[in-house]
Design an enzyme around this catalytic site. Structure first.
Site, PDB file in Angstrom:
ATOM      1  N   LYS A  89      -2.532  -4.165   3.840  1.00 34.99           N
ATOM      2  CA  LYS A  89      -2.603  -3.126   2.604  1.00 34.99           C
ATOM      3  C   LYS A  89      -3.625  -2.383   2.348  1.00 34.99           C
ATOM      4  O   LYS A  89      -3.860  -1.750   1.127  1.00 34.99           O
ATOM      5  CB  LYS A  89      -2.440  -4.127   1.213  1.00 34.99           C
ATOM      6  CG  LYS A  89      -3.538  -5.122   1.060  1.00 34.99           C
ATOM      7  CD  LYS A  89      -3.472  -5.583  -0.363  1.00 34.99           C
ATOM      8  CE  LYS A  89      -4.421  -6.619  -0.533  1.00 34.99           C
ATOM      9  NZ  LYS A  89      -4.752  -7.355  -1.802  1.00 34.99           N
ATOM     10  N   SER A 129       5.080  -0.179  -3.835  1.00 31.64           N
ATOM     11  CA  SER A 129       3.765   0.292  -4.620  1.00 31.64           C
ATOM     12  C   SER A 129       4.042   1.843  -4.983  1.00 31.64           C
ATOM     13  O   SER A 129       4.668   2.451  -4.399  1.00 31.64           O
ATOM     14  CB  SER A 129       2.652   0.301  -3.322  1.00 31.64           C
ATOM     15  OG  SER A 129       1.466   1.192  -4.119  1.00 31.64           O
ATOM     16  N   TYR A 153      -0.037   3.168   5.668  1.00 31.63           N
ATOM     17  CA  TYR A 153       0.230   2.059   4.637  1.00 31.63           C
ATOM     18  C   TYR A 153       1.549   2.486   3.780  1.00 31.63           C
ATOM     19  O   TYR A 153       2.441   1.564   3.535  1.00 31.63           O
ATOM     20  CB  TYR A 153      -0.778   1.419   3.860  1.00 31.63           C
ATOM     21  CG  TYR A 153      -0.538   0.878   2.646  1.00 31.63           C
ATOM     22  CD1 TYR A 153      -0.075  -0.350   2.586  1.00 31.63           C
ATOM     23  CD2 TYR A 153      -0.483   1.391   1.264  1.00 31.63           C
ATOM     24  CE1 TYR A 153       0.215  -1.211   1.410  1.00 31.63           C
ATOM     25  CE2 TYR A 153      -0.363   0.710   0.099  1.00 31.63           C
ATOM     26  CZ  TYR A 153       0.129  -0.485   0.169  1.00 31.63           C
ATOM     27  OH  TYR A 153       0.461  -1.296  -0.973  1.00 31.63           O
ATOM     28  N   LYS A 157       5.903   1.227   3.211  1.00 27.77           N
ATOM     29  CA  LYS A 157       6.519   0.600   2.001  1.00 27.77           C
ATOM     30  C   LYS A 157       7.608   1.269   1.812  1.00 27.77           C
ATOM     31  O   LYS A 157       8.700   0.816   1.486  1.00 27.77           O
ATOM     32  CB  LYS A 157       5.489   0.912   0.691  1.00 27.77           C
ATOM     33  CG  LYS A 157       4.218   0.004   0.864  1.00 27.77           C
ATOM     34  CD  LYS A 157       4.628  -1.671   0.421  1.00 27.77           C
ATOM     35  CE  LYS A 157       3.505  -2.402   0.407  1.00 27.77           C
ATOM     36  NZ  LYS A 157       3.899  -3.910   0.426  1.00 27.77           N
ATOM     37  N   GLY A 300      -8.024  11.841  -0.131  1.00 29.58           N
ATOM     38  CA  GLY A 300      -6.599  11.292  -0.289  1.00 29.58           C
ATOM     39  C   GLY A 300      -6.635  10.775  -1.664  1.00 29.58           C
ATOM     40  O   GLY A 300      -5.413  10.612  -2.062  1.00 29.58           O
TER      41      GLY A 300
END
Ligand code: UDP
Length: 346
Positions: A89, A129, A153, A157, A300
């Site tokens: 994660k 998420s 990441y 998801k 980001g």
């Protein structure tokens, strides 16, 4: 007969709270964890907080050599369903080592699906998420928001969410909820289990807590020139115990459905707090200073994101109950009682 639930990643931060919640509700739990980002002591603490039937399978879901053991164990346990939290994660690491993230997160999910299929336990609550919303929506963001993750990441998801939806579309026996978490923080009110990050924390709350307890000198606040009320980033922090209850509510919802299917549900409070507001709340709760310095924006990061949490209330009858002050007080109890996490000598 008690419901039997597989919890992958059950020794980790969120998993340990989910396990306590399930055991306290009288469910039987099989944790599958490889302890790559979890401590065996967490298991002892789960048992201490919630007596009940807890089994452990120490295996890596993403390692093909462990597949047969996992499939056999899920069958032998007599699983009804799974809560799937196992996965890597760390956003920054996912950019540097994308293949590790695709292999681990997607590989683990494929193995779990195979095992559930073999056990005829086609119900899964997946740990997704809010990162799947990327930078594409204004807040509050609801489940119909545009998706498009900004890093590998987040893409794992999204891919897993989509995979589970395809599965449910092809075989009506599958029941799926993708839970889109906002920012889980805090710890069990006992102070016995909590977040124990490896190395320097990436996330705000564990970093603040380590500054308050004296493990680190100061917090770097990533940017104070965002178009927000005090210039710092706004997020929807949610108490990990509220989040854990949301998983149980999702399982109960799926069990009560007439037919299978898949859907996405936000788990957040619906309220946003800035970095400086979080620091102030933590100072109040801990009675410690939290020195900070304004630093450049982190690449980001976005200005603000918080949930529209109405669907969870409507479908699951769930809503977050704990305030930011309770999140800070519980996080501090865990941190101050366990300054070095699970490695703290007593
Ligand atoms: N943040 C910060 N300093 C830190 C870590 C985080 O100022 O050391 C800020 C970050 O820019 C964001 C907020 O705190 O505005 C929450 O960051 P976190 O990494 O916890 O969650 P995420 O960015 O994934 O929502």
């Amino acid at each position: 007969m008690a419901q039997k639930i597989v919890v992958t990643g059950g020794a980790g931060y969120i998993g340990s709270h989910v396990a306590v919640e399930l055991l306290s509700a009288g469910r039987d739990v099989l944790i599958i964890d490889d302890f790559s980002n979890a401590h065996p002591e967490a298991l002892a603490r789960i048992k201490e907080l919630a007596p009940g039937n807890l089994e452990l399978l120490e295996r890596d879901l993403a390692n093909p050599a462990h597949n047969d053991d996992i499939i056999a164990a899920v069958k032998a346990f007599g699983a009804d369903s799974a809560i799937h939290l196992a996965g890597l994660k760390a956003v920054g690491q996912s950019v540097a080592e994308p293949m590790l993230y695709y292999r681990t997160n997607i590989g683990a999910s494929l193995t779990l699906i195979r095992a559930l299929d073999a056990a005829n336990a086609k119900t899964i609550v997946f740990s997704s998420s809010a990162t799947v919303y990327g930078e594409l929506n204004d807040s509050p963001v609801d489940e119909a928001g545009k998706t498009g993750a900004a890093n590998p990441y987040g893409r794992t998801k999204l891919i897993i969410e989509d995979m589970l939806k395809d599965l449910a579309a092809a075989d009506g026996a599958w029941r799926v909820v993708n839970l889109r978490y906002f920012n889980p923080v805090g710890a069990h009110p006992s102070g016995r289990i909590g977040e124990d990050p490896n190395g320097v924390p990436n996330n705000l709350f564990p970093f603040i807590a380590q500054v308050a307890v004296g493990r680190r000198k100061k917090l770097m606040v990533f940017g104070d020139d965002y178009p927000t009320r005090d210039g710092t980033g706004i997020r929807d922090y949610i108490h990990v115990s509220d989040l854990a209850r949301g998983h149980l509510a999702a399982l109960d919802y799926l069990a009560g459905l007439e037919n299978g299917g898949a859907l996405d549900i936000n788990l957040g409070t619906g309220a946003g707090y800035s970095v400086l507001e979080a620091v102030a709340a933590f100072k109040r709760a801990s009675n410690r200073d939290v020195p900070y310095e304004i630093a450049p924006r982190r690449e980001g990061d976005i200005a603000e994101v918080y949930a529209n949490a109405k669907l969870a209330q409507k479908l699951l009858g769930w809503r977050a109950e704990k305030t930011i002050d309770e999140m800070c007080a519980d996080h501090w109890r865990w941190q101050s009682n366990n300054p070095d996490g699970y490695n703290t000598k007593v």
